[in-house]
Design a protein around this motif. Sequence first.
Motif, mmCIF file in Angstrom:
data_model
loop_
_atom_site.group_PDB
_atom_site.id
_atom_site.type_symbol
_atom_site.label_atom_id
_atom_site.label_comp_id
_atom_site.label_asym_id
_atom_site.label_seq_id
_atom_site.Cartn_x
_atom_site.Cartn_y
_atom_site.Cartn_z
ATOM 1 N N ALA A 150 11.268 3.039 -3.869
ATOM 2 C CA ALA A 150 9.854 3.122 -4.248
ATOM 3 C C ALA A 150 9.038 2.036 -3.555
ATOM 4 O O ALA A 150 7.896 2.259 -3.146
ATOM 5 N N TRP A 151 9.629 0.851 -3.418
ATOM 6 C CA TRP A 151 8.945 -0.262 -2.757
ATOM 7 C C TRP A 151 8.646 0.079 -1.296
ATOM 8 O O TRP A 151 7.534 -0.133 -0.817
ATOM 9 N N VAL A 152 9.635 0.595 -0.601
ATOM 10 C CA VAL A 152 9.462 0.949 0.807
ATOM 11 C C VAL A 152 8.376 2.003 0.961
ATOM 12 O O VAL A 152 7.482 1.891 1.815
ATOM 13 N N GLU A 153 8.422 3.033 0.158
ATOM 14 C CA GLU A 153 7.440 4.115 0.257
ATOM 15 C C GLU A 153 6.030 3.587 -0.006
ATOM 16 O O GLU A 153 5.076 3.909 0.722
ATOM 17 N N SER A 154 5.891 2.774 -1.035
ATOM 18 C CA SER A 154 4.568 2.269 -1.402
ATOM 19 C C SER A 154 4.019 1.300 -0.369
ATOM 20 O O SER A 154 2.858 1.413 0.059
ATOM 21 N N ARG A 155 4.831 0.359 0.079
ATOM 22 C CA ARG A 155 4.355 -0.679 0.990
ATOM 23 C C ARG A 155 4.159 -0.157 2.422
ATOM 24 O O ARG A 155 3.296 -0.651 3.145
ATOM 25 N N HIS A 156 4.966 0.812 2.808
ATOM 26 C CA HIS A 156 4.762 1.369 4.145
ATOM 27 C C HIS A 156 3.530 2.261 4.170
ATOM 28 O O HIS A 156 2.700 2.171 5.088
ATOM 29 N N HIS A 157 3.394 3.102 3.162
ATOM 30 C CA HIS A 157 2.253 4.010 3.119
ATOM 31 C C HIS A 157 0.958 3.251 2.833
ATOM 32 O O HIS A 157 -0.074 3.512 3.467
ATOM 33 N N GLY A 158 0.993 2.342 1.884
ATOM 34 C CA GLY A 158 -0.230 1.666 1.456
ATOM 35 C C GLY A 158 -0.653 0.504 2.334
ATOM 36 O O GLY A 158 -1.851 0.306 2.583
ATOM 37 N N ARG A 159 0.312 -0.282 2.818
ATOM 38 C CA ARG A 159 -0.004 -1.460 3.620
ATOM 39 C C ARG A 159 0.375 -1.316 5.084
ATOM 40 O O ARG A 159 0.021 -2.165 5.900
ATOM 41 N N GLY A 160 1.098 -0.265 5.428
ATOM 42 C CA GLY A 160 1.491 -0.067 6.811
ATOM 43 C C GLY A 160 2.566 -1.014 7.292
ATOM 44 O O GLY A 160 2.692 -1.262 8.498
ATOM 45 N N LEU A 161 3.367 -1.557 6.377
ATOM 46 C CA LEU A 161 4.392 -2.517 6.777
ATOM 47 C C LEU A 161 5.520 -1.828 7.542
ATOM 48 O O LEU A 161 5.934 -0.724 7.210
ATOM 49 N N ALA A 162 6.013 -2.513 8.571
ATOM 50 C CA ALA A 162 7.122 -2.005 9.365
ATOM 51 C C ALA A 162 8.442 -2.264 8.650
ATOM 52 O O ALA A 162 8.510 -3.005 7.660
ATOM 53 N N ARG A 163 9.493 -1.669 9.180
ATOM 54 C CA ARG A 163 10.807 -1.787 8.539
ATOM 55 C C ARG A 163 11.255 -3.235 8.418
ATOM 56 O O ARG A 163 11.830 -3.638 7.404
ATOM 57 N N ARG A 164 10.988 -4.025 9.433
ATOM 58 C CA ARG A 164 11.415 -5.426 9.392
ATOM 59 C C ARG A 164 10.747 -6.185 8.251
ATOM 60 O O ARG A 164 11.397 -6.952 7.529
ATOM 61 N N ALA A 165 9.462 -5.979 8.063
ATOM 62 C CA ALA A 165 8.744 -6.648 6.975
ATOM 63 C C ALA A 165 9.202 -6.139 5.616
ATOM 64 O O ALA A 165 9.331 -6.913 4.655
ATOM 65 N N LEU A 166 9.459 -4.851 5.517
ATOM 66 C CA LEU A 166 9.932 -4.281 4.254
ATOM 67 C C LEU A 166 11.286 -4.858 3.869
ATOM 68 O O LEU A 166 11.522 -5.209 2.705
ATOM 69 N N ALA A 167 12.175 -4.961 4.836
ATOM 70 C CA ALA A 167 13.496 -5.525 4.565
ATOM 71 C C ALA A 167 13.372 -6.978 4.124
ATOM 72 O O ALA A 167 14.078 -7.429 3.200
ATOM 73 N N GLN A 211 14.428 5.203 5.169
ATOM 74 C CA GLN A 211 13.453 6.278 4.915
ATOM 75 C C GLN A 211 12.384 6.325 6.006
ATOM 76 O O GLN A 211 11.775 7.366 6.250
ATOM 77 N N VAL A 212 12.146 5.159 6.623
ATOM 78 C CA VAL A 212 11.119 5.056 7.660
ATOM 79 C C VAL A 212 11.824 5.084 9.018
ATOM 80 O O VAL A 212 12.388 4.084 9.450
ATOM 81 N N ASP A 213 11.804 6.207 9.700
ATOM 82 C CA ASP A 213 12.454 6.275 11.001
ATOM 83 C C ASP A 213 11.511 5.750 12.088
ATOM 84 O O ASP A 213 10.344 5.409 11.826
ATOM 85 N N GLU A 214 12.016 5.675 13.331
ATOM 86 C CA GLU A 214 11.231 5.113 14.427
ATOM 87 C C GLU A 214 9.947 5.899 14.670
ATOM 88 O O GLU A 214 8.892 5.320 14.949
ATOM 89 N N GLU A 215 10.031 7.204 14.574
ATOM 90 C CA GLU A 215 8.854 8.044 14.823
ATOM 91 C C GLU A 215 7.768 7.780 13.789
ATOM 92 O O GLU A 215 6.583 7.658 14.125
#
Length: 206
Positions: A99-116, A135-139
């Motif tokens: 849920a954290w990854v989905e929310s922060r990537h969609h809402g803040r645009g954070l990349a995988r490195r920042a999410l990790a 969940q967030v692939d390269e594309e």
Amino acid sequence: MPEEEPSRAGAGRRAGRRGRTARPGGGSDPSRAGQELPPQDPAERARAICLRQLTGMPRTRKQLADALRKREIPDEVAEEVLSRFEDVGLIDDAAFAGAWVESRHHGRGLARRALARELRTKGVESTVIDEAVGQVDEEREEATARRLVTSKLRSTRGLDRDRRLRRLVGMLARKGYGQGLALRVVRQALEEEGEDTEGLDETFPD
């Protein structure tokens, strides 16, 4: 008649005693009336602390463990209570991470490195982090980077090319995007606006 006076006085005293005991909470001290004392049993205290922490938002096991340690709950009691909460599904680090990854990537645009990085600070295990960030692939990550640059591009108009480049790449870097991806996305966005991007890579040498 004189002999009746003691009975009246006694009745008054009894009525006064009844009045003093008829307080909410059953006590004579109004400052304690209706107040709920914290449970003294460590396990009960630990459960109450965890439930308060979980009210309104999920927490990781480590976040709850830190809260219990801060309140001096014995480690063995904390471990037992936390394990029980996991058993019944009140603690679920995998669900939290997803849920954290989905929310922060969609809402803040954070990349995988920042999410990790954020999930590590919350005590999530590496294997759980890898699965959630997957969940967030390269594309999808590149598409999000393009969206971020497009939304920021207008505010950089009027600046010289190199300043625009640094500002846009810096914005992506703060969100965890690698320099190679950031340069590629920004270069393409500038070219679409008609900017000359020759020698642009020299601005950010490897």
